[in-house]
Structure formats: C-alpha cells, structure tokens
Design a protein around this motif. Sequence first.
Motif, short mmCIF file in Angstrom:
data_model
loop_
_atom_site.label_atom_id
_atom_site.label_comp_id
_atom_site.label_asym_id
_atom_site.label_seq_id
_atom_site.Cartn_x
_atom_site.Cartn_y
_atom_site.Cartn_z
N TYR A 169 0.87 -1.18 0.00
CA TYR A 169 0.00 0.00 0.00
C TYR A 169 0.90 1.23 0.00
O TYR A 169 1.73 1.40 0.89
N MET A 197 -2.37 5.65 -3.67
CA MET A 197 -3.07 6.90 -3.86
C MET A 197 -2.12 7.82 -4.61
O MET A 197 -1.02 8.12 -4.14
N CYS A 240 -5.17 2.11 -8.51
CA CYS A 240 -4.87 3.53 -8.28
C CYS A 240 -6.11 4.30 -7.83
O CYS A 240 -7.15 4.27 -8.48
N THR A 241 -5.95 5.01 -6.71
CA THR A 241 -6.95 5.98 -6.24
C THR A 241 -6.46 7.36 -6.64
O THR A 241 -5.46 7.86 -6.11
N ALA A 288 -8.16 5.14 -0.47
CA ALA A 288 -7.33 4.06 -1.00
C ALA A 288 -7.30 2.88 -0.03
O ALA A 288 -7.37 1.71 -0.45
#
Length: 364
Positions: A169, A197, A240-241, A288
């Motif tokens: 992450y 993110m 992807c955020t 995210a």
Amino acid sequence: MKLRRFLGLVAVATVVLMTCLASQSQDKRKVIIDQDAAGPAGTDQQAILLLIQSPQTDVLGITVVTGDAWLTEEVAHTLRMLELIGRTDIPVVPGAEYPLVRTKEETEQWEQRYGSVLWLGAWTPRLYHAPRELGAMPEGLPTTKPADEDAAHFLVRMVRKYPHEVTIYEGGPMTNLALAISIDPEFASLAKELVFMGASLSPQTDDPEFTNTPRREFNLWFDPESAHITLRAPWKKIVCTTVDISVKTRMTNELIDKIKSGKTPSAEYMGKYAHLRGSYNYLWDELASVAWLDPSVITRKENRYMDVNVNRGPGYGDTLTWSDRDKPKANIQSVEVQVDLDTEKFYKLFVDLLTAPTPTPGKP
C-alpha cells in the motif's frame, strides 16, 4: 497418572490453539504500509489507522518516506500513534529522506520559470523547518524506537519471505519502492499487488491546486523518477486511487463527531487530533485504504496505462495515461483506475473501523 493425563491434555489444547492462531494469521491479508506519515491524524495517519484497525489485515510493517512532511517527524508521529492505540508490535521502518533527483533548490528555480506550486509537502515555505527537526508533537514524544533497518531492504526482505502474498500500500511518494526495485529487480513481481493513492487525470473541482494543472498530483510529482521506475515495474496488479475520485469525498465535522463518540483507542486518538484542514478536506489516502479493504466501495473503474513525465520542463512530474488504442510501445503497465464510489458506504466503513476495538497481534 492423573497429573500426566492432565499435562497431556494441556499439551494437546496448546497445539490446537497455536494451530488455530496460525490459521487465522494465514487467512489475514498481508500488507506493508508505505506512507509519508505526517501527523498527528490527517490523511496519512488516518489511512494507516484504517489498515491497522481492520480484522482482515496482517500489517507487516510501516515504511516511511519524506513527502507531506520530513522523514524524521513522520517516523515520530507514527511511533507515537502506535503507542496510543497499543500496537507497538508493528515495526516502523525509516526510508528515503529525499527524492531520487528533485531537490528543493531546483524546484524553487523551476517555479520561477513555470509558476508556483500550492503544495510542496515538507518543502512548503509556510511550514518549512530543517529536515531533522521534529516540529510540533502535540500528541507527545514517542518512547519506542524505529526498526534498525532501512525501508527498501525491509520491503525486499518481506516479499522474499512471503512471495506473492504481500500487498504494497503506497500513500506517499514512491522513493522507497524505487529503491527496493533497484536493489532487487524481482521485488515487484514477488509482491501480490501495488495499491496506491496518486495520479491526477481530469478532476472535476474548483480546487486551485488542480484547476490550472489537472495532471499534477503531489505523490507522483514530488519524486517523478521514482514513480516512473515503480509504475514500469512488473507488478501482477496495480490499483490507483486518483485525485479525480478523492475529491468526491470530504472529512466533515459530522464524521469527526461520530468517531469521537467511540471509546476505543483509535477513536480517542481521532477525537483529540483529527480536525478539518483547509477548505477542501479530501479523504485521499483513507479512500485508497478502505477501497482495498472492501472493493465494493468502488462502483466504477477503468484500465489505463500510466507513467509520469520525467522531462524537466513545465510538465515535469505530471501524470501520463493512455488507452489500449494509443499507448506507446515502451514497457508500461496497465493500472486499474477507480472512477466512482458509493460515498455513504465509504463513510460508514470509515467510521466503523475507526471506532472499533483495535485488533491485538495474532487475533482476528
């Protein structure tokens, strides 16, 4: 004879218990949180909290990188947050203090040529202090220490230990990931997936940070070369955020009040240190985190090929994307881009996780 039988039963019960705990641990989703962990609270620490608070996760460690703030203070905020919620078992691993190429001085010269940037993270003039200074620590200084290892080697060691099981992450600049890839070219392929993110495409917003520069997003922009290396690596999956979906969320006083009503350590931490920051208060990294924990929060997504502009002109650090039809022949990866969300479901999960009892190590 009775004592021997009793001890035998105890031994059997212990084996059964250890087997159950091991099974529960294996069922959890392994994750390393790589974060520019400004604090206290705020989007960075809140995203970390959400991942820790989930009973689904086995957080192997938190690797820290300069971004929204300097590395030294980010490590201190993270250590102190873990102390306050009772999870000092999670290692905090310091990483890169500077981007691979971009420097503060060159960025100031770049701004003179191409225009000022509203958010420069640790380099933002109104917030600037020397790299090794802590700055304000309203939550108090930590008494625990970070791991005696650097983030890049920790990342490599964990994916080697648990091949194809570890989600990475990424909530900040990708410097630690690029260094891990440079140390071990198999790093990305040994991970389960990359969830990050970052990136900005065409956000529908009047936020001045994006109205004139819709392709500029801080996490990718702060260290473009690292993002370029990371996004071209052979990950099995990338999610992807973007800014585009993040600006559909807001931290509100109502959400803060709901969390404050909880009596758990995480709720108490949020009650003391969460507050509205600026005019827009997007839940960038939190989205995210929650979308990885429960993908049903995302109601629409699409695939794009993604890279970052590393030509050091006016578009340096901007997000580049292509469809299948127009992608270049260069080795670029497909990215699952989140487009829309169930906002109310997201807010409910956000509150529920932050008001829940903190999971203890080895227990669901």
